[in-house]
Every structure is written in structure tokens, then in C-alpha cells.
Scaffold this motif. Structure first.
Motif, mmCIF file in Angstrom:
data_model
loop_
_atom_site.group_PDB
_atom_site.id
_atom_site.type_symbol
_atom_site.label_atom_id
_atom_site.label_comp_id
_atom_site.label_asym_id
_atom_site.label_seq_id
_atom_site.Cartn_x
_atom_site.Cartn_y
_atom_site.Cartn_z
ATOM 1 N N CYS A 1 33.916 61.418 44.767
ATOM 2 C CA CYS A 1 34.102 60.002 44.432
ATOM 3 C C CYS A 1 35.593 59.686 44.403
ATOM 4 N N ILE A 2 35.945 58.583 44.973
ATOM 5 C CA ILE A 2 37.308 58.074 44.875
ATOM 6 C C ILE A 2 37.212 56.753 44.124
ATOM 7 N N LEU A 3 37.863 56.676 42.986
ATOM 8 C CA LEU A 3 37.829 55.469 42.161
ATOM 9 C C LEU A 3 39.208 54.830 42.179
ATOM 10 N N ILE A 4 39.255 53.554 42.463
ATOM 11 C CA ILE A 4 40.521 52.830 42.549
ATOM 12 C C ILE A 4 40.479 51.667 41.570
ATOM 13 N N ASP A 5 41.531 51.535 40.785
ATOM 14 C CA ASP A 5 41.626 50.451 39.802
ATOM 15 C C ASP A 5 42.438 49.304 40.399
ATOM 16 N N TYR A 6 41.772 48.184 40.607
ATOM 17 C CA TYR A 6 42.437 47.001 41.148
ATOM 18 C C TYR A 6 42.691 45.975 40.049
ATOM 19 N N SER A 7 42.895 46.410 38.825
ATOM 20 C CA SER A 7 42.991 45.487 37.695
ATOM 21 C C SER A 7 44.109 44.455 37.844
ATOM 22 N N LYS A 8 45.181 44.783 38.511
ATOM 23 C CA LYS A 8 46.278 43.821 38.679
ATOM 24 C C LYS A 8 46.327 43.284 40.102
ATOM 25 N N ALA A 9 45.270 43.511 40.865
ATOM 26 C CA ALA A 9 45.267 43.124 42.278
ATOM 27 C C ALA A 9 45.474 41.629 42.468
ATOM 28 N N PHE A 10 44.833 40.789 41.652
ATOM 29 C CA PHE A 10 44.954 39.350 41.846
ATOM 30 C C PHE A 10 46.372 38.864 41.571
ATOM 31 N N ASP A 11 47.091 39.585 40.698
ATOM 32 C CA ASP A 11 48.465 39.205 40.382
ATOM 33 C C ASP A 11 49.409 39.430 41.556
ATOM 34 N N THR A 12 48.991 40.241 42.524
ATOM 35 C CA THR A 12 49.871 40.574 43.641
ATOM 36 C C THR A 12 49.430 39.966 44.969
ATOM 37 N N ILE A 13 48.455 39.089 44.942
ATOM 38 C CA ILE A 13 47.965 38.472 46.175
ATOM 39 C C ILE A 13 49.040 37.569 46.769
#
Length: 187
Positions: free
Chosen positions: A134-146
Motif C-alpha cells: 500500500c502506498i498512502l499519500i496525504d494531500y491534506s494541504k493540496a487545496f492550498d497549493t492549487i
């Protein structure tokens, strides 16, 4: 949408949340008129573009800045305007095949649904294999960098009315924020 409003940042003129909650019947026609006018003009008022950031401790007592989680809260009327735009215009415009593995930001999505789907998928894999990677990626701040210009170009390709697109563009442009802590609010 007014009755279930929870304690959150105040609206214009520091109107507390409970006014919206307890006076929902009386305020609904006024709020509906305001939202319809703002959306049809495609221009949110500048007061709705200000976000209040409140540092909330992840660890008690916080001894470093990293122990604080910045909670960003948009004004009540901004959130009330966002919901129908997302439900009526954005969700129907996005092709459904792009939601197959998406759990956040969709009506039926949740962390629980993501965990159930992941557990089910791993269980099925383990029926025929001795292990699963399993590869788990946290995109918790992704919207802040769009990149907004890329987002705008993609939105222009969707079948969304021009006043809604204009509202989204204006809503995401020239945003302001203030920090509220210990009873003080920054400029």
C-alpha cells in the motif's frame, strides 16, 4: 440550510451563528435574496472573501508553533453560498468517472467510506496473494497549493453557467485572512 448552522465565524457585522440558527424561518427569504443576487452578479462582497484563522492546539499545552493547527473558517454566508453552487453546478458538471476512487469533497464520501473500500480491496488481494503493498499519500494541504489559473482553465471547459464561473473566480481571487487568538484579531 440556516437551521443546522453550527458555532463558527460570524457574518458581516459580527452577527453570531445562533441568530441564523434560531431565526432561520425569518431570515431565509433575506438570505436567499442575498445569495441569489450575489451569484447572479458573479461577485461575492469583499467581506465574504475574508477568512478567520484560529490556531487550535494539537497538543495540550502547546509549547511550539508546530503544536498548533490553523483552522480556517469562512463566514457563514460564504459557506451557505458555496453549498448550492457545488450541489447544483459543480458536481453535475464533473464527469462521474472521475469520482470512482474519490472519497473527499463528495456527498457520499467520508474517511469511513475510504477505510472500508481500502480494507475490502486489500482483503480481496490477500485472497490470491500472500501480501499487499500500500502506498498512502496525504494531500491534506493540496487545496492550498492549487494553481488557480490552471483550475480556472479546467473549469472553463466544464458546462457551468458563466455567472457561476465568475463567482468562483472572484471567490478564489484576492482572498484575505486574519488570525484570531487570545481574544485578539489581526488586521
Amino acid at each position: 440550510m440556516l437551521s443546522p448552522v453550527k458555532k463558527t465565524s460570524p457574518c458581516v457585522g459580527d452577527i453570531p451563528y445562533w441568530v441564523f440558527k434560531h431565526c432561520a424561518v425569518e431570515l431565509t427569504p433575506v438570505v436567499t435574496y442575498l445569495i441569489n443576487t450575489i451569484v447572479s452578479n458573479g461577485s461575492p462582497p469583499p467581506t465574504r472573501l475574508k477568512v478567520l484563522v484560529t490556531p487550535v492546539p494539537k497538543k495540550t499545552p502547546p509549547t511550539e508553533f508546530s503544536h498548533l493547527r490553523p483552522i480556517s473558517v469562512t463566514p457563514i454566508l460564504s459557506r451557505l453560498t458555496e453549498r448550492p453552487i457545488v450541489r447544483k453546478h459543480l458536481l453535475p458538471a464533473i464527469p462521474s468517472d472521475q469520482f470512482t476512487d474519490q472519497f473527499a469533497y463528495r456527498p457520499s464520501g467520508s474517511t469511513t467510506a475510504a477505510l472500508i473500500a481500502t480494507t475490502h480491496h486489500i482483503s480481496r488481494l490477500l485472497e490470491s496473494c500472500s501480501y499487499a503493498r500500500c502506498i498512502l499519500i496525504d494531500y491534506s494541504k493540496a487545496f492550498d497549493t492549487i494553481n488557480h489559473s490552471i483550475l480556472f482553465r479546467k473549469l472553463l471547459k466544464l458546462p457551468i453557467p458563466s455567472n457561476i464561473l465568475l463567482w468562483i473566480f472572484n471567490f478564489l481571487t484576492d482572498r484575505m485572512q486574519a488570525v484570531s487568538s487570545f481574544g485578539q484579531t489581526s488586521t
